[in-house]
Motif scaffolding. Structure first.
Motif, mmCIF file in Angstrom:
data_model
loop_
_atom_site.group_PDB
_atom_site.id
_atom_site.type_symbol
_atom_site.label_atom_id
_atom_site.label_comp_id
_atom_site.label_asym_id
_atom_site.label_seq_id
_atom_site.Cartn_x
_atom_site.Cartn_y
_atom_site.Cartn_z
ATOM 1 N N GLU A 162 0.860 -1.189 0.000
ATOM 2 C CA GLU A 162 0.000 0.000 0.000
ATOM 3 C C GLU A 162 0.888 1.228 0.000
ATOM 4 O O GLU A 162 1.721 1.421 0.868
ATOM 5 N N LEU A 163 0.743 2.010 -1.040
ATOM 6 C CA LEU A 163 1.556 3.203 -1.163
ATOM 7 C C LEU A 163 0.679 4.437 -1.314
ATOM 8 O O LEU A 163 1.107 5.549 -1.052
ATOM 9 N N GLU A 164 -0.547 4.231 -1.734
ATOM 10 C CA GLU A 164 -1.360 5.388 -2.071
ATOM 11 C C GLU A 164 -2.496 5.627 -1.088
ATOM 12 O O GLU A 164 -2.811 6.776 -0.798
ATOM 13 N N VAL A 165 -3.121 4.575 -0.612
ATOM 14 C CA VAL A 165 -4.176 4.751 0.386
ATOM 15 C C VAL A 165 -3.846 3.894 1.607
ATOM 16 O O VAL A 165 -3.030 2.985 1.541
ATOM 17 N N GLN B 127 2.749 -19.946 2.739
ATOM 18 C CA GLN B 127 2.074 -21.212 2.992
ATOM 19 C C GLN B 127 1.984 -21.977 1.690
ATOM 20 O O GLN B 127 2.533 -21.559 0.675
ATOM 21 N N SER B 128 1.296 -23.070 1.782
ATOM 22 C CA SER B 128 1.150 -23.856 0.569
ATOM 23 C C SER B 128 0.240 -23.146 -0.435
ATOM 24 O O SER B 128 0.273 -23.414 -1.611
ATOM 25 N N LYS B 129 -0.531 -22.221 0.113
ATOM 26 C CA LYS B 129 -1.465 -21.525 -0.772
ATOM 27 C C LYS B 129 -0.710 -20.550 -1.666
ATOM 28 O O LYS B 129 0.364 -20.070 -1.333
ATOM 29 N N SER B 130 -1.329 -20.248 -2.777
ATOM 30 C CA SER B 130 -0.683 -19.349 -3.733
ATOM 31 C C SER B 130 -0.843 -17.897 -3.276
ATOM 32 O O SER B 130 -1.849 -17.529 -2.687
ATOM 33 N N ALA B 131 0.187 -17.126 -3.565
ATOM 34 C CA ALA B 131 0.195 -15.743 -3.113
ATOM 35 C C ALA B 131 -0.144 -14.797 -4.261
ATOM 36 O O ALA B 131 0.218 -15.028 -5.413
ATOM 37 N N VAL B 132 -0.872 -13.762 -3.896
ATOM 38 C CA VAL B 132 -1.208 -12.719 -4.862
ATOM 39 C C VAL B 132 -0.556 -11.430 -4.368
ATOM 40 O O VAL B 132 -0.687 -11.079 -3.205
ATOM 41 N N LEU B 133 0.189 -10.774 -5.235
ATOM 42 C CA LEU B 133 0.842 -9.524 -4.850
ATOM 43 C C LEU B 133 0.077 -8.367 -5.487
ATOM 44 O O LEU B 133 -0.045 -8.296 -6.717
ATOM 45 N N VAL B 134 -0.474 -7.506 -4.642
ATOM 46 C CA VAL B 134 -1.216 -6.352 -5.153
ATOM 47 C C VAL B 134 -0.363 -5.112 -4.962
ATOM 48 O O VAL B 134 0.097 -4.848 -3.848
ATOM 49 N N ILE B 135 -0.107 -4.385 -6.013
ATOM 50 C CA ILE B 135 0.694 -3.162 -5.921
ATOM 51 C C ILE B 135 -0.242 -1.977 -6.127
ATOM 52 O O ILE B 135 -0.819 -1.801 -7.195
ATOM 53 N N ASP B 136 -0.391 -1.198 -5.073
ATOM 54 C CA ASP B 136 -1.287 -0.041 -5.124
ATOM 55 C C ASP B 136 -0.467 1.199 -4.793
ATOM 56 O O ASP B 136 -0.244 1.485 -3.639
ATOM 57 N N SER B 137 0.063 1.899 -5.702
ATOM 58 C CA SER B 137 -0.073 1.639 -7.122
ATOM 59 C C SER B 137 1.286 1.657 -7.803
ATOM 60 O O SER B 137 2.249 2.123 -7.217
ATOM 61 N N LEU B 138 1.312 1.143 -9.049
ATOM 62 C CA LEU B 138 2.551 1.153 -9.815
ATOM 63 C C LEU B 138 2.998 2.575 -10.119
ATOM 64 O O LEU B 138 4.189 2.850 -10.239
ATOM 65 N N SER B 139 2.028 3.475 -10.230
ATOM 66 C CA SER B 139 2.362 4.854 -10.563
ATOM 67 C C SER B 139 3.282 5.460 -9.522
ATOM 68 O O SER B 139 4.213 6.196 -9.844
ATOM 69 N N SER C 163 8.117 2.372 8.343
ATOM 70 C CA SER C 163 7.328 1.444 7.547
ATOM 71 C C SER C 163 8.123 0.174 7.246
ATOM 72 O O SER C 163 9.356 0.163 7.244
ATOM 73 N N SER C 164 7.362 -0.896 6.990
ATOM 74 C CA SER C 164 8.004 -2.178 6.715
ATOM 75 C C SER C 164 8.472 -2.264 5.265
ATOM 76 O O SER C 164 9.224 -3.155 4.902
ATOM 77 N N PHE C 165 7.987 -1.360 4.446
ATOM 78 C CA PHE C 165 8.361 -1.419 3.027
ATOM 79 C C PHE C 165 8.580 -0.005 2.515
ATOM 80 O O PHE C 165 7.748 0.874 2.737
ATOM 81 N N GLY D 290 3.242 -1.928 4.591
ATOM 82 C CA GLY D 290 2.893 -0.511 4.538
ATOM 83 C C GLY D 290 3.996 0.359 4.028
ATOM 84 O O GLY D 290 5.147 0.264 4.428
ATOM 85 N N GLY D 291 3.648 1.177 3.114
ATOM 86 C CA GLY D 291 4.552 2.235 2.706
ATOM 87 C C GLY D 291 3.787 3.539 2.703
ATOM 88 O O GLY D 291 4.297 4.564 2.273
ATOM 89 N N PHE D 292 2.561 3.440 3.203
ATOM 90 C CA PHE D 292 1.693 4.616 3.096
ATOM 91 C C PHE D 292 2.118 5.707 4.058
ATOM 92 O O PHE D 292 2.190 6.882 3.699
#
Lengths: 399, 294
Positions: free
Chosen positions: B47-50, B104-116, B83-85, B71-73
């Protein structure tokens, strides 16, 4: 001298013959599988893997030259051409060099299309023609005898002699066949970082690539350093998507790139390498991302042959009925000038391509007669000053 | 097709939501996060924008436990070390270390908010390289990035979108609650699928879509073509009788089948010319040099 073909240079044999005329014998040519001398200028040429593309660029790709392909928007057809080029190399037993920054070269090699080797299944244009003319004869047009026996206009481009192979896109080449030919790969993210700072205007990635190519050419003896007794072979270089951001190049990202000379310097050096060795290169460039036209012009000038693919996908041309039989347009930007001032100019500039399962064909684009009364005819009538200018307003014919 | 993308089961995809000031893509991004949480994926958000609170709002609290914020917000550039990022940490190794504690064994989804935001603080060439590294690394199943197209040069947007497997460009609302989404999806085989759809996001963040009709109506010509044969002062149509009569007429300069055969195989009663060439015959009257024997 793009290719070291020395056939008629020896003056011996004049004394024993009464005439100085000597038949150009085939045996004196360098005989490498998959190559043949060009009919126009005697250059040693190889096939691009697409028969009709060979025809467009003047018979084939001369050994020692560089073919630049401007990628289509989604890189689907340009990637296909690269694969055809590499497959042709595998079939002819040439050595390959594949470089990429996006996908691993091994992945590209695994996707190579399978060749159609037995002649029965290969598409024979002559047969198809005969069948179509048979079916046509039933409803022949009534036409004056003078025009009756004119040859049919042939849209598909193909030379008379068979050169190159056909491939089946739906199947991939078997691994045994693929491994029969020697293949060198260059994957940018796997390269160790350069220890020295670059001194020239070339970026690190291109420098590493150039050094890798140079090493292969030198070590495998493509530059003629190997003893003559060794079987000569051709090296095919396939360089994917040069100039994209993944090569560390900001050509595509900025309108005024900081390293604008990087790619051009690389191409210049690459061409010098190719000229002095038995190698031939196909380079694809995402030109639709490069904003600077000047830079793109320079890149075109630094290659011998340059073609651009323009896919209809996603453009308004996709729904245009004129183009319904085709997948895109092919623009010939540059044809090679080899050992001469003039070059073979293609007879038509309007070319379109389509990708069928067993063939990638390039055809002349023939526009059907424009029967609607809106488009260009109106402007023509307006240009003609005197007669008929009153008829443009109302739509029905007025006599 | 939009719903297929949101359901996305394919690994190694990189999806870009391309929005502009006219229409924010964040609601659709939340819709995607909701769908991903529902199918039990682990979601990591840069999270960078909100703020975290704003993104969490409306999501099912039970599912939202599988959602991790990096968090990078509060402190995006690391000035107060809270911040951690931070933006310079956007490398494949650092992203991997962010993901490992909850891997975990589950698949991870990386959401970048936002690339801009990233693109404004890092070299775009570096961003492109690192995105490709993360995509190929295998630790992340899907990368989703929100990109504000009107904040950057078109060439930059084009370069980033060139890397993506799916680009969804979002348009402003046309009518009521429906907004326009143009999906371009590249398959592994090189095929490109494109579709334009209308979609709406409900209160519970589920997305509904329907086929857009606006494109088809635009393609239709708005004015009816006038028939040029309507008001003619002469006849252009043929009746059956007239057509038969027309076909009977023998045209000049036409070599019909009968005429040809008649010429090649002359009948019985016709006269024939028999000619045997003489030694003194002049074969070619035009040739001035025929006596030279060359």
């Amino acid at each position: 001298m793009a290719a070291p073909v020395r056939s008629m240079s020896s003056p011996s044999g004049i004394t024993c013959n009464t005439t100085s005329f000597q038949k150009k014998s085939r045996s004196k040519l360098v005989s490498i599988p998959g190559t043949r001398p060009s009919v126009q200028n005697g250059q040693l040429i190889v096939s691009t893997g697409v028969t009709s593309l060979d025809y467009v660029i003047g018979g084939g790709l001369a050994v020692g030259t560089l073919l630049l392909i401007e990628e289509d928007r989604y890189d689907s057809y340009s990637r296909m051409l690269l694969k055809y080029f590499l497959s042709e190399g595998v079939i002819c037993g040439h050595e390959l060099f594949v470089a990429s920054a996006q996908d691993h070269p091994d992945e590209i090699l695994q996707e190579l299309p399978a060749p159609i080797l037995d002649d029965v299944t290969s598409p024979q244009p002559g047969q198809e023609q005969a069948q179509s003319s048979d079916s046509d004869s039933a409803d022949d047009m009534k036409i004056a005898w003078r025009y009756q026996n004119l040859p049919k206009v042939q849209t598909a481009l193909a030379s008379s002699a068979r050169f190159g192979h056909y491939y089946d896109v739906s199947k991939t080449m078997s691994p045994d066949m693929r491994q029969a030919s020697k293949c060198h790969t260059f994957y940018l993210p796997e390269q160790p970082p350069a220890e020295s700072t670059p001194t020239s205007s070339m970026s690190e990635a291109y420098m590493a690539l150039l050094k890798a190519i140079q090493r292969v050419i030198h070590q495998q003896g493509f530059d003629g350093s190997a003893p003559q007794s060794k079987m000569r072979n051709v090296l095919r270089l396939g360089l994917h998507s040069l100039g994209s951001a993944l090569w560390g190049d900001d050509l595509c990202c900025r309108e005024s790139p900081a390293h604008s000379h990087s790619l051009t310097t690389f191409l210049y050096a690459l061409r010098a390498l190719l000229r002095s060795s038995l190698s031939v290169a196909m380079v694809t460039v995402p030109s639709h991302l490069i904003q600077s036209r000047v830079l793109m012009g320079r890149i075109t000038r630094l290659s011998d042959t340059s073609i651009a693919l323009e896919s209809f996908r996603g453009s308004e041309k996709e729904t245009n009925p004129l183009y319904k039989d085709y997948h895109g347009l092919l623009h010939v930007r540059e044809v090679p000038h080899l050992n001469c001032l003039v070059c073979e100019v293609p007879d038509t500039k309007d070319l379109a391509f389509k990708l069928k399962r067993k063939q990638f064909t390039i055809e002349r684009l023939h526009l059907p007669p424009d029967l609607s009364d809106t488009v260009s005819r109106v402007s023509k009538v307006e240009l003609a000053a005197g007669c008929g200018s009153s008829a443009t307003g109302n739509k029905h014919l007025d006599f | 097709m939009l719903l297929d993308v949101l359901q996305g089961a394919e690994a190694g995809t990189f999806i870009i939501f391309l929005d502009s000031v006219n229409f924010s893509g964040r609601s659709l991004l939340k819709g995607y996060i909701n769908a991903a949480l529902k199918r039990e994926d682990v979601v990591h958000v840069l999270e960078l924008e909100v703020s975290e609170e704003e993104l969490r709002a409306g999501l099912d609290t039970q599912c939202a436990r599988r959602m991790y914020f990096h968090g990078g917000f509060a402190d995006p550039l690391g000035w107060i070390k809270r911040s951690s990022f931070t933006v310079p940490q956007f490398t494949s190794e650092d992203i991997l270390t962010l993901l490992t504690p909850v891997q975990q064994s589950k698949s991870a989804v990386l959401v970048i908010d936002s690339l801009s935001w990233l693109l404004r603080h890092l070299d775009p060439v570096v961003i492109c390289k690192r995105l490709q590294e993360i995509k190929r690394g295998g630790a992340v199943k899907t990368i989703i990035g929100l990109l504000h197209s009107d904040m950057h040069q078109t060439s930059l947007v084009g370069s980033v979108c060139h890397l993506a497997t799916t680009v969804i460009s979002l348009g402003p609302r046309t009518q009521g609650q429906w907004a326009l989404a143009k999906t371009t999806k590249r398959t592994k085989s090189g095929k490109v699928l494109q579709e334009e759809e209308l979609f709406s996001i409900q209160e519970d963040l589920t997305v509904h879509s329907r086929v857009s009709h606006t494109v088809h109506t635009q393609a239709e010509p708005d004015s009816v073509e006038a028939d040029p044969m309507a008001n003619l002062t002469f006849n252009l149509r043929l009746s059956e009788m007239e057509r038969e009569a027309k076909e009977k007429v023998a045209l000049p300069f036409v070599f019909s089948q009968e005429k040809k055969s008649a010429l090649l195989h002359p009948g019985q009663g016709a006269g024939q010319i028999m000619y045997e060439p003489d030694a003194n015959d002049d074969f070619d009257q035009e040739d001035p040099d025929e006596d030279l024997d060359v």
